[in-house]
Design a protein around this motif. Structure first.
Motif, PDB file in Angstrom:
ATOM      1  N   MET A   1      -3.014   4.638  -3.715  1.00 54.31           N
ATOM      2  CA  MET A   1      -2.042   4.491  -2.630  1.00 54.31           C
ATOM      3  C   MET A   1      -1.041   3.412  -2.974  1.00 54.31           C
ATOM      4  N   PHE A   3       1.271   0.128  -2.124  1.00 56.12           N
ATOM      5  CA  PHE A   3       1.176  -1.067  -1.285  1.00 56.12           C
ATOM      6  C   PHE A   3       2.549  -1.717  -1.220  1.00 56.12           C
ATOM      7  N   PHE A 112      -1.750  -4.063   4.698  1.00 54.51           N
ATOM      8  CA  PHE A 112      -3.039  -3.716   4.108  1.00 54.51           C
ATOM      9  C   PHE A 112      -3.836  -5.007   3.951  1.00 54.51           C
ATOM     10  N   SER A 113      -5.086  -4.899   3.594  1.00 50.89           N
ATOM     11  CA  SER A 113      -5.956  -6.070   3.515  1.00 50.89           C
ATOM     12  C   SER A 113      -6.055  -6.586   2.084  1.00 50.89           C
ATOM     13  N   ASP A 115      -8.842  -6.973   0.615  1.00 50.72           N
ATOM     14  CA  ASP A 115      -9.843  -6.114  -0.021  1.00 50.72           C
ATOM     15  C   ASP A 115      -9.194  -4.872  -0.615  1.00 50.72           C
ATOM     16  N   ASP A 116      -8.165  -4.359   0.047  1.00 52.75           N
ATOM     17  CA  ASP A 116      -7.487  -3.152  -0.446  1.00 52.75           C
ATOM     18  C   ASP A 116      -6.883  -3.377  -1.831  1.00 52.75           C
ATOM     19  N   VAL A 117      -6.522  -4.610  -2.136  1.00 54.41           N
ATOM     20  CA  VAL A 117      -5.913  -4.919  -3.438  1.00 54.41           C
ATOM     21  C   VAL A 117      -6.850  -5.789  -4.274  1.00 54.41           C
ATOM     22  N   ARG A 119      -8.609  -8.304  -3.646  1.00 56.16           N
ATOM     23  CA  ARG A 119      -8.509  -9.747  -3.397  1.00 56.16           C
ATOM     24  C   ARG A 119      -7.782 -10.460  -4.536  1.00 56.16           C
ATOM     25  N   SER A 155      -3.233  -7.711   6.633  1.00 57.28           N
ATOM     26  CA  SER A 155      -3.767  -7.138   7.869  1.00 57.28           C
ATOM     27  C   SER A 155      -5.154  -7.668   8.214  1.00 57.28           C
ATOM     28  N   CYS A 156      -5.863  -8.191   7.230  1.00 59.49           N
ATOM     29  CA  CYS A 156      -7.210  -8.711   7.443  1.00 59.49           C
ATOM     30  C   CYS A 156      -7.214 -10.131   7.995  1.00 59.49           C
TER      31      CYS A 156
END
Length: 430
Positions: A1, A3, A112-113, A115-117, A119, A155-156
């Motif tokens: 996806m 980002f 996005f968070s 974790d999505d990338v 960290r 977002s986190c």
């Protein structure tokens, strides 16, 4: 996806109260032409709820908290709200105009968070690092701006502080001192725990040395590589050195020796008598007692160098290379004193010559960036990008929490040497 980071606000943050105006002179070290470059870094915070003891509402965003604290810190560090102005000899005669125009500050949002990338643990990141660093301020040369910052909120609840600082104004210890001052204000302390002192006149100003200007440097196509040195591996290397010499060594000694030896072996130099060098930058505040504990944040370091035949470095046990590093460190007080007295006439230790056979090492583990706290706790990790395309360099840092050991980030080998370099670094754990 895909980002996408969206920058939502760009502006200058000025000091929150009146500050002195006028001109400030830089030290002879500040004005080293080679320091006229930008140091980029990412500071990754988990975020979450604001910690107890902070009176700012827990709903306040990291960007708004840091922005307000930055304005307060710039009152104490008002030269950082000014502009660097080149003199008749360019950067070699630069000074600071205390204009109060402010630091460039960008706010950004990521949908996005962390974790999505991943960290931002593994390089290359899932998003370009440039997206997390401030874009250029309009109408100003980046090297004239002491400081640029971007706070990106995820977002986190986590956030990343992207910083671009001109090395002319501060060394690593000085930059971290300023970042911690922002953190002090963000946590509602009435003043920074360390009071800043300009005092550039306290840095020695020996006569210009008789070194010839360095040749035009070659631009290298270095690969960005990341290697981990485990805590157990470092402890084993320290133990081997103690057994071999009866002396103790530091984690830096081990890491610097390992990366130098690994790189030297990977270069496959055909003549084993070819000289290879290791250079690192040692803090000298403790050698100038009058500024050691006074919050000095200018450049105050000395270039320590060790040189040997490539065959000697390749063939040695790691403990032997560690010994070379420690011998160079032991010469620091005497060499710095000679430089300060104007007695070093052979070459200027601050006029760096960039060659493929020379490796520069910078230690980011003890500068103070890892202690910065804006009210959400200290960073999970700090990712430096203190690189120059003409400079083979290794940066020793800490791995992301909760990992332990050392993380070695390098841009020091080109594609043809990458595989052997990686194999040599992995051999540390065998």
């Amino acid at each position: 996806m895909g980002f996408t980071v969206r920058r939502t606000s760009r502006s200058y943050v000025r000091p929150s109260a009146a500050t002195p105006s006028g001109t400030l002179e830089l030290s002879i070290i500040d004005r080293v032409v080679g320091l006229g470059h930008l140091v980029r870094s990412l500071h990754v915070f988990a975020g979450g709820e604001r910690r107890q003891g902070t009176t700012t509402p827990s709903s306040s965003s990291p960007a708004s908290v840091i922005r307000e604290a930055l304005g307060k810190a710039l009152v104490d560090y008002y030269p950082l709200a000014g502009r660097i102005v080149d003199g008749a000899e360019g950067r070699a005669s630069a000074h600071v105009e205390c204009t109060g125009e402010g630091a460039w500050f960008v706010e950004a949002a990521a949908g996005f968070s962390l974790d999505d990338v991943g960290r931002l643990d593994l390089y290359p990141f899932a998003i370009p690092e440039d997206d997390l660093l401030p874009d250029a301020a309009p109408g100003v040369e980046p090297l004239d701006l002491p400081l640029m910052m971007q706070v990106t909120e995820f977002s986190c609840g986590g956030f990343v502080v992207g910083m671009i600082a001109c090395h002319t104004m501060a060394d690593g210890l000085g930059a971290a001192q300023f970042i911690n001052a922002i953190g002090d204000y963000a946590r509602n302390l009435p003043s920074p725990r360390v009071r800043p002192v300009w005092s550039r006149d306290l840095v020695p100003n020996p006569p210009k040395l008789s070194s010839a200007p360095p040749p035009f440097p070659r631009v290298f196509r270095f690969r960005h590589l990341v290697d981990e040195l485990s805590l157990d591996g470092i402890a084993k290397a320290k133990s081997q050195f103690l057994h071999a010499t009866g002396q103790r060594c530091s984690a830096f000694d081990v890491a610097a020796a390992k990366v130098w030896q690994a790189r030297t072996r990977s270069l496959r130099l055909p003549d084993p008598s070819t000289r290879v060098s290791l250079c690192f930058f040692a803090n000298t505040r403790h050698l100038l007692g009058n500024i050691a504990q006074q919050g000095f944040y200018g450049n105050c370091f000395y270039t320590v160098a060790v040189s040997a035949a490539s065959g000697e470095v390749e063939a040695a046990e790691l403990a032997g290379v560690v010994a070379m590093v420690r011998e160079a460190k032991a010469r620091l007080p005497a060499e710095f004193a000679r430089w300060a007295a104007g007695e070093l006439v052979e070459e200027d230790p601050y006029e760096l010559t960039f060659a493929y056979e020379t490796l520069f090492v910078s230690d980011w583990t003890r500068l103070g960036f890892l202690e910065a706290d804006y009210g959400w706790g200290t960073p999970e990790q700090v990712v430096p990008f203190a690189y120059h395309p003409c400079m083979p360099i290794a940066i020793i840092g800490a791995p992301p929490k909760p990992k332990v050991g050392a993380r070695v980030m390098t841009r020091c080998v080109e594609e043809e040497n990458v595989q052997e370099f990686r194999e040599e670094m992995k051999a540390f754990h065998k």
